[in-house]
Structures are given as structure tokens and as C-alpha cells.
Motif scaffolding. Structure first.
Motif, PDB file in Angstrom:
ATOM      1  N   ASN A   5     -45.698  -0.799 -46.576  1.00 54.72           N
ATOM      2  CA  ASN A   5     -45.147   0.533 -46.818  1.00 54.72           C
ATOM      3  C   ASN A   5     -44.396   1.042 -45.597  1.00 54.72           C
ATOM      4  O   ASN A   5     -43.348   1.663 -45.726  1.00 54.72           O
ATOM      5  CB  ASN A   5     -46.256   1.519 -47.196  1.00 54.72           C
ATOM      6  CG  ASN A   5     -46.774   1.291 -48.593  1.00 54.72           C
ATOM      7  OD1 ASN A   5     -46.122   0.659 -49.418  1.00 54.72           O
ATOM      8  ND2 ASN A   5     -47.960   1.800 -48.868  1.00 54.72           N
ATOM      9  N   GLY A   6     -44.927   0.786 -44.426  1.00 52.57           N
ATOM     10  CA  GLY A   6     -44.239   1.191 -43.206  1.00 52.57           C
ATOM     11  C   GLY A   6     -42.911   0.482 -43.048  1.00 52.57           C
ATOM     12  O   GLY A   6     -41.923   1.076 -42.622  1.00 52.57           O
ATOM     13  N   ALA A   7     -42.864  -0.789 -43.421  1.00 53.30           N
ATOM     14  CA  ALA A   7     -41.620  -1.554 -43.330  1.00 53.30           C
ATOM     15  C   ALA A   7     -40.585  -1.015 -44.307  1.00 53.30           C
ATOM     16  O   ALA A   7     -39.395  -0.926 -43.985  1.00 53.30           O
ATOM     17  CB  ALA A   7     -41.891  -3.035 -43.596  1.00 53.30           C
ATOM     18  N   VAL A   8     -41.026  -0.643 -45.499  1.00 47.62           N
ATOM     19  CA  VAL A   8     -40.105  -0.090 -46.499  1.00 47.62           C
ATOM     20  C   VAL A   8     -39.547   1.246 -46.026  1.00 47.62           C
ATOM     21  O   VAL A   8     -38.344   1.509 -46.142  1.00 47.62           O
ATOM     22  CB  VAL A   8     -40.811   0.043 -47.868  1.00 47.62           C
ATOM     23  CG1 VAL A   8     -39.957   0.824 -48.840  1.00 47.62           C
ATOM     24  CG2 VAL A   8     -41.138  -1.321 -48.422  1.00 47.62           C
ATOM     25  N   ILE A   9     -40.408   2.078 -45.476  1.00 49.03           N
ATOM     26  CA  ILE A   9     -39.950   3.378 -44.965  1.00 49.03           C
ATOM     27  C   ILE A   9     -38.992   3.179 -43.803  1.00 49.03           C
ATOM     28  O   ILE A   9     -37.941   3.822 -43.732  1.00 49.03           O
ATOM     29  CB  ILE A   9     -41.159   4.248 -44.552  1.00 49.03           C
ATOM     30  CG1 ILE A   9     -41.947   4.653 -45.801  1.00 49.03           C
ATOM     31  CG2 ILE A   9     -40.704   5.483 -43.770  1.00 49.03           C
ATOM     32  CD1 ILE A   9     -43.271   5.295 -45.510  1.00 49.03           C
ATOM     33  N   ALA A  10     -39.328   2.287 -42.889  1.00 48.44           N
ATOM     34  CA  ALA A  10     -38.446   2.011 -41.750  1.00 48.44           C
ATOM     35  C   ALA A  10     -37.103   1.470 -42.219  1.00 48.44           C
ATOM     36  O   ALA A  10     -36.048   1.839 -41.699  1.00 48.44           O
ATOM     37  CB  ALA A  10     -39.110   1.031 -40.785  1.00 48.44           C
ATOM     38  N   GLY A  11     -37.126   0.604 -43.231  1.00 51.18           N
ATOM     39  CA  GLY A  11     -35.877   0.079 -43.784  1.00 51.18           C
ATOM     40  C   GLY A  11     -35.032   1.168 -44.411  1.00 51.18           C
ATOM     41  O   GLY A  11     -33.804   1.175 -44.278  1.00 51.18           O
ATOM     42  N   GLY A  12     -35.677   2.111 -45.093  1.00 57.62           N
ATOM     43  CA  GLY A  12     -34.944   3.235 -45.684  1.00 57.62           C
ATOM     44  C   GLY A  12     -34.307   4.119 -44.631  1.00 57.62           C
ATOM     45  O   GLY A  12     -33.159   4.558 -44.785  1.00 57.62           O
ATOM     46  N   VAL A  13     -35.047   4.375 -43.566  1.00 58.10           N
ATOM     47  CA  VAL A  13     -34.492   5.180 -42.471  1.00 58.10           C
ATOM     48  C   VAL A  13     -33.332   4.434 -41.812  1.00 58.10           C
ATOM     49  O   VAL A  13     -32.288   5.016 -41.510  1.00 58.10           O
ATOM     50  CB  VAL A  13     -35.590   5.526 -41.438  1.00 58.10           C
ATOM     51  CG1 VAL A  13     -34.999   6.156 -40.190  1.00 58.10           C
ATOM     52  CG2 VAL A  13     -36.618   6.460 -42.058  1.00 58.10           C
ATOM     53  N   GLY A  14     -33.497   3.131 -41.617  1.00 60.36           N
ATOM     54  CA  GLY A  14     -32.421   2.327 -41.043  1.00 60.36           C
ATOM     55  C   GLY A  14     -31.181   2.332 -41.919  1.00 60.36           C
ATOM     56  O   GLY A  14     -30.053   2.420 -41.427  1.00 60.36           O
ATOM     57  N   ALA A  15     -31.377   2.263 -43.233  1.00 52.49           N
ATOM     58  CA  ALA A  15     -30.243   2.297 -44.157  1.00 52.49           C
ATOM     59  C   ALA A  15     -29.525   3.639 -44.083  1.00 52.49           C
ATOM     60  O   ALA A  15     -28.289   3.698 -44.082  1.00 52.49           O
ATOM     61  CB  ALA A  15     -30.717   2.020 -45.579  1.00 52.49           C
ATOM     62  N   ALA A  16     -30.287   4.715 -44.016  1.00 52.46           N
ATOM     63  CA  ALA A  16     -29.667   6.044 -43.916  1.00 52.46           C
ATOM     64  C   ALA A  16     -28.883   6.193 -42.619  1.00 52.46           C
ATOM     65  O   ALA A  16     -27.763   6.726 -42.612  1.00 52.46           O
ATOM     66  CB  ALA A  16     -30.741   7.130 -44.021  1.00 52.46           C
ATOM     67  N   LEU A  17     -29.454   5.711 -41.522  1.00 51.09           N
ATOM     68  CA  LEU A  17     -28.752   5.791 -40.238  1.00 51.09           C
ATOM     69  C   LEU A  17     -27.517   4.898 -40.221  1.00 51.09           C
ATOM     70  O   LEU A  17     -26.477   5.269 -39.668  1.00 51.09           O
ATOM     71  CB  LEU A  17     -29.696   5.424 -39.095  1.00 51.09           C
ATOM     72  CG  LEU A  17     -30.824   6.419 -38.822  1.00 51.09           C
ATOM     73  CD1 LEU A  17     -31.765   5.882 -37.755  1.00 51.09           C
ATOM     74  CD2 LEU A  17     -30.279   7.776 -38.432  1.00 51.09           C
ATOM     75  N   GLY A  18     -27.609   3.725 -40.843  1.00 53.10           N
ATOM     76  CA  GLY A  18     -26.450   2.845 -40.934  1.00 53.10           C
ATOM     77  C   GLY A  18     -25.327   3.470 -41.746  1.00 53.10           C
ATOM     78  O   GLY A  18     -24.149   3.387 -41.382  1.00 53.10           O
ATOM     79  N   ALA A  19     -25.683   4.111 -42.841  1.00 53.22           N
ATOM     80  CA  ALA A  19     -24.673   4.773 -43.670  1.00 53.22           C
ATOM     81  C   ALA A  19     -24.031   5.938 -42.929  1.00 53.22           C
ATOM     82  O   ALA A  19     -22.804   6.128 -42.985  1.00 53.22           O
ATOM     83  CB  ALA A  19     -25.299   5.270 -44.974  1.00 53.22           C
ATOM     84  N   ALA A  20     -24.844   6.715 -42.213  1.00 53.35           N
ATOM     85  CA  ALA A  20     -24.299   7.846 -41.454  1.00 53.35           C
ATOM     86  C   ALA A  20     -23.376   7.362 -40.340  1.00 53.35           C
ATOM     87  O   ALA A  20     -22.290   7.919 -40.134  1.00 53.35           O
ATOM     88  CB  ALA A  20     -25.441   8.687 -40.871  1.00 53.35           C
ATOM     89  N   GLY A  21     -23.789   6.319 -39.630  1.00 51.99           N
ATOM     90  CA  GLY A  21     -22.941   5.767 -38.576  1.00 51.99           C
ATOM     91  C   GLY A  21     -21.657   5.179 -39.121  1.00 51.99           C
ATOM     92  O   GLY A  21     -20.579   5.344 -38.545  1.00 51.99           O
ATOM     93  N   GLY A  22     -21.769   4.492 -40.249  1.00 54.20           N
ATOM     94  CA  GLY A  22     -20.579   3.922 -40.878  1.00 54.20           C
ATOM     95  C   GLY A  22     -19.607   4.997 -41.346  1.00 54.20           C
ATOM     96  O   GLY A  22     -18.387   4.858 -41.198  1.00 54.20           O
ATOM     97  N   THR A  23     -20.146   6.067 -41.892  1.00 48.35           N
ATOM     98  CA  THR A  23     -19.298   7.170 -42.352  1.00 48.35           C
ATOM     99  C   THR A  23     -18.587   7.832 -41.185  1.00 48.35           C
ATOM    100  O   THR A  23     -17.385   8.111 -41.258  1.00 48.35           O
ATOM    101  CB  THR A  23     -20.141   8.200 -43.119  1.00 48.35           C
ATOM    102  OG1 THR A  23     -20.754   7.544 -44.231  1.00 48.35           O
ATOM    103  CG2 THR A  23     -19.299   9.352 -43.609  1.00 48.35           C
ATOM    104  N   ALA A  24     -19.310   8.065 -40.100  1.00 53.29           N
ATOM    105  CA  ALA A  24     -18.689   8.672 -38.920  1.00 53.29           C
ATOM    106  C   ALA A  24     -17.594   7.760 -38.356  1.00 53.29           C
ATOM    107  O   ALA A  24     -16.517   8.238 -37.966  1.00 53.29           O
ATOM    108  CB  ALA A  24     -19.744   8.948 -37.855  1.00 53.29           C
ATOM    109  N   GLY A  25     -17.857   6.468 -38.341  1.00 54.99           N
ATOM    110  CA  GLY A  25     -16.858   5.527 -37.846  1.00 54.99           C
ATOM    111  C   GLY A  25     -15.616   5.491 -38.717  1.00 54.99           C
ATOM    112  O   GLY A  25     -14.490   5.403 -38.216  1.00 54.99           O
ATOM    113  N   VAL A  26     -15.809   5.570 -40.016  1.00 53.19           N
ATOM    114  CA  VAL A  26     -14.681   5.545 -40.944  1.00 53.19           C
ATOM    115  C   VAL A  26     -13.828   6.798 -40.787  1.00 53.19           C
ATOM    116  O   VAL A  26     -12.595   6.723 -40.776  1.00 53.19           O
ATOM    117  CB  VAL A  26     -15.187   5.391 -42.397  1.00 53.19           C
ATOM    118  CG1 VAL A  26     -14.130   5.772 -43.398  1.00 53.19           C
ATOM    119  CG2 VAL A  26     -15.650   3.972 -42.635  1.00 53.19           C
TER     120      VAL A  26
END
Length: 85
Positions: A5-26
């Protein structure tokens, strides 16, 4: 089970941060890439066309795919890193 469960939550947070960083870069790439810099209508149009190889549609395709790709890559990377510990 708790570890997973911790890995799934961490993966979700990582995905959200990746999307936010990608959006800012774009957004930064669009505003800087065109012949008219900035985020005005002309700046966005020329930025998308420059990124898309001369067409706005190509630029839209690239700029939509980039944050989604980063979200998947970062989210999966964080998930795998969390599971390995």
C-alpha cells in the motif's frame, strides 16, 4: 500488505509530481519556442507550431503526450524504488 500500500501511494504521488513537472516544462517550452515569445495567443500559436514541426496539431500532440509520459515514468520509478526497500 502494508508495504505494498505504501508503494502504491508513493507511486501515485510520484505520478502526480511527474505530471506537474511535465506540464510546467511544456508551458515553458511553448512560451519560449516560437517566433513570438510569451503566452499570448500569438506566442502560444507560434510555440505550438515550432514544437510540432510546423503545425499546431503536431505541437498539441507532443505537449499532451509529454506530461502523461512523465507521469507514467516517474510514478512507476517511485513505485519500484519503494518496493525494493
Amino acid at each position: 500488505m502494508e508495504e505494498d500500500n505504501g508503494a502504491v501511494i508513493a507511486g501515485g504521488v510520484g505520478a502526480a509530481l511527474g505530471a506537474a513537472g511535465g506540464t510546467a516544462g511544456v508551458v515553458g517550452a511553448i512560451s519560449a519556442a516560437g517566433s513570438v515569445t510569451g503566452l499570448s495567443a500569438a506566442g502560444i500559436t507560434s510555440g505550438l507550431a515550432a514544437i510540432g514541426g510546423g503545425t499546431m496539431l503536431g505541437g498539441i500532440a507532443v505537449t499532451v503526450a509529454a506530461p502523461a509520459t512523465l507521469a507514467v515514468v516517474v510514478g512507476y520509478g517511485v513505485y519500484r524504488l519503494w518496493r525494493s526497500h
